[in-house]
Design a protein around this motif. Sequence first.
Motif, PDB file in Angstrom:
ATOM      1  N   ASP A 302       0.805  -1.221   0.000  1.00  0.00           N
ATOM      2  CA  ASP A 302       0.000   0.000   0.000  1.00  0.00           C
ATOM      3  C   ASP A 302       0.837   1.269   0.000  1.00  0.00           C
ATOM      4  O   ASP A 302       0.304   2.382   0.013  1.00  0.00           O
ATOM      5  N   GLY A 303       2.167   1.138  -0.020  1.00  0.00           N
ATOM      6  CA  GLY A 303       3.045   2.299  -0.057  1.00  0.00           C
ATOM      7  C   GLY A 303       3.120   3.084   1.243  1.00  0.00           C
ATOM      8  O   GLY A 303       3.661   4.190   1.273  1.00  0.00           O
ATOM      9  N   SER A 304       2.631   2.531   2.322  1.00  0.00           N
ATOM     10  CA  SER A 304       2.561   3.273   3.585  1.00  0.00           C
ATOM     11  C   SER A 304       3.923   3.518   4.223  1.00  0.00           C
ATOM     12  O   SER A 304       4.043   4.335   5.134  1.00  0.00           O
ATOM     13  N   ASP A 305       4.962   2.834   3.747  1.00  0.00           N
ATOM     14  CA  ASP A 305       6.300   3.055   4.291  1.00  0.00           C
ATOM     15  C   ASP A 305       7.137   3.982   3.414  1.00  0.00           C
ATOM     16  O   ASP A 305       8.304   4.232   3.697  1.00  0.00           O
ATOM     17  N   SER A 306       6.541   4.527   2.350  1.00  0.00           N
ATOM     18  CA  SER A 306       7.300   5.313   1.371  1.00  0.00           C
ATOM     19  C   SER A 306       7.893   6.583   1.973  1.00  0.00           C
ATOM     20  O   SER A 306       9.039   6.936   1.702  1.00  0.00           O
ATOM     21  N   TYR A 307       7.118   7.282   2.789  1.00  0.00           N
ATOM     22  CA  TYR A 307       7.607   8.550   3.355  1.00  0.00           C
ATOM     23  C   TYR A 307       8.748   8.294   4.333  1.00  0.00           C
ATOM     24  O   TYR A 307       9.739   9.031   4.348  1.00  0.00           O
ATOM     25  N   ALA A 308       8.609   7.265   5.146  1.00  0.00           N
ATOM     26  CA  ALA A 308       9.671   6.944   6.100  1.00  0.00           C
ATOM     27  C   ALA A 308      10.957   6.564   5.375  1.00  0.00           C
ATOM     28  O   ALA A 308      12.064   6.996   5.766  1.00  0.00           O
ATOM     29  N   LEU A 309      10.847   5.776   4.309  1.00  0.00           N
ATOM     30  CA  LEU A 309      12.025   5.382   3.542  1.00  0.00           C
ATOM     31  C   LEU A 309      12.695   6.587   2.895  1.00  0.00           C
ATOM     32  O   LEU A 309      13.924   6.711   2.883  1.00  0.00           O
ATOM     33  N   MET A 310      11.873   7.484   2.368  1.00  0.00           N
ATOM     34  CA  MET A 310      12.403   8.682   1.717  1.00  0.00           C
ATOM     35  C   MET A 310      13.107   9.587   2.725  1.00  0.00           C
ATOM     36  O   MET A 310      14.152  10.167   2.434  1.00  0.00           O
ATOM     37  N   THR A 311      12.532   9.696   3.914  1.00  0.00           N
ATOM     38  CA  THR A 311      13.136  10.520   4.960  1.00  0.00           C
ATOM     39  C   THR A 311      14.510   9.995   5.340  1.00  0.00           C
ATOM     40  O   THR A 311      15.473  10.764   5.481  1.00  0.00           O
ATOM     41  N   GLU A 312      14.611   8.681   5.490  1.00  0.00           N
ATOM     42  CA  GLU A 312      15.908   8.071   5.843  1.00  0.00           C
ATOM     43  C   GLU A 312      16.967   8.349   4.785  1.00  0.00           C
ATOM     44  O   GLU A 312      18.141   8.563   5.101  1.00  0.00           O
ATOM     45  N   GLN A 313      16.562   8.341   3.536  1.00  0.00           N
ATOM     46  CA  GLN A 313      17.523   8.484   2.441  1.00  0.00           C
ATOM     47  C   GLN A 313      17.956   9.924   2.205  1.00  0.00           C
ATOM     48  O   GLN A 313      19.097  10.176   1.818  1.00  0.00           O
TER      49      GLN A 313
END
Length: 521
Positions: A302-313
Amino acid sequence: MNSLDWAVLIGYFGVMVAIGVWSHKRVEDVSDFFTAGGKMPWWLSGISHHMSGYSAVMFTGYAGIAYTYGVTSFITWSFPIALGIAIGSKLFAPRINRLRSRLHVASPLEYLKNRYDLRTQQALAWSGMLLKIVDVGAKWAAISTLLSVFTGVSLNQGILITGAITAVYCTIGGLWADALTELGQFVIQLLAGVSMFVAVVMKLGDKHIGFLGAWDEPALHGHGKPLVGPYSTVFLLAFLFIKLFEYNGGMLNQAQRYMATGSAHEAERSARLSAILWLVWPVVLFFPMWMSPLLVHAQKPDGSDSYALMTEQLLPHGLLGLVIVGFFSHTMAMCSSDANAIAAVFTRDVAPVLSARARAWGERSGLIAARVTTVVFLGLSMAVATQVNSPAFKDIITVVIKWVAGLMGPIAIPMMLGLLRPFRRSGPTAALTSWAAGLLAFWLVNYPISWNVDGGVPLQYQVSVPLAVSLVLYILIGRLKPEDTPERLAVIERVNSDGDAAAVPAPAGAGDDVIGTPVAD
């Protein structure tokens, strides 16, 4: 996360607790604990109203919608909220403020025993409390999901950490602590949101993708369309109608912000400020989410982890910690305000009916009961949070959109429309029937009917049908069986005017020991 990020996070938790301790000096009685004694500045009330509508669900569930569908996340969420609050600034905010200033109540539902009767008040109070336990449970699960991405702690550990810290400051300082921490959280959110916005623009520049040209990239095909997927025009209209009631008091915590201001005019200004913030600020927060398909590949379907992954990167340490603090600030703001609202409902509306001892509470004992109830509510919601991803609840966004939006309407219709003169004929029969039929409609549409429809009942009907059923029955029964007694009309007149009006007598068949002791301004 490294030591710098942890320092930012721990420092934030410490400041929240310190604000709670400082706010303790401003809480002398139940009125201060639940409505800030009517002394909150309109601008602080407006910021608090705005912040108490967020949670980490925006950075998980709605980030997933933004990752999958694009700008429809804004069009079908924050835009209808902004429009609904703008309408409510005239329609509901001044009247809700008068509940405190003219009827001297501390709970948004406390007036219902005079507007309808005791049965109606209890039905709405109990169902509202149960719904809020589920709603806040979803919020704890959302922030714990993010915490697990960044720190590796388990879901249950994350729930315990955030819940315990929230319990400390909101139990000590009441609504003052909620509002002041939300002001601090707004500043943190501003810094974190702008940092993330700038980081995404710079990363797109490194990929030679322009600010506007990004929408032409294949990964964002169709993401510029306002209404796509299950989020149709019908869904938008249904969501606008739902948010009109929910964010103007139907979910109780926002109603307290209107009650906390000094006058009906200040409550109106508070609502207008919140509406402006809802219209402008989410665009800054959503832009990185809209761009996320160009920068990361979500691991969850569902893409719900996309923002967290982007923040880490994208963010350096320190700023990463600040954004994580922003996640916490959203959820803790909403959950603490919900806890305060539910404590008000229980101690002012439910406990006096259950116990003769509660009806005799003085200022000190009432304040102790309010604080104990706040802790109990948070504990129950944390327990529910551990089950959010179970088969019964499915996932975070399902709980928030379907359960909360679908069940809020039947509770909010009698509460909110009962304030307005055009619905003065609708009495206890209309209120209870519309409430019960709305809950039944939610169950039928979401389960038996959905199970027998190919592909299931579309989301827009799952959330809108219960509210529509409640609304139609509330109006229709009020016309067919009017119950506009002089006592009920007196209540309506007092919340619709600032001048002198008839006194409000006790409802028929209920003595002062059932109604409870009025709260002084």
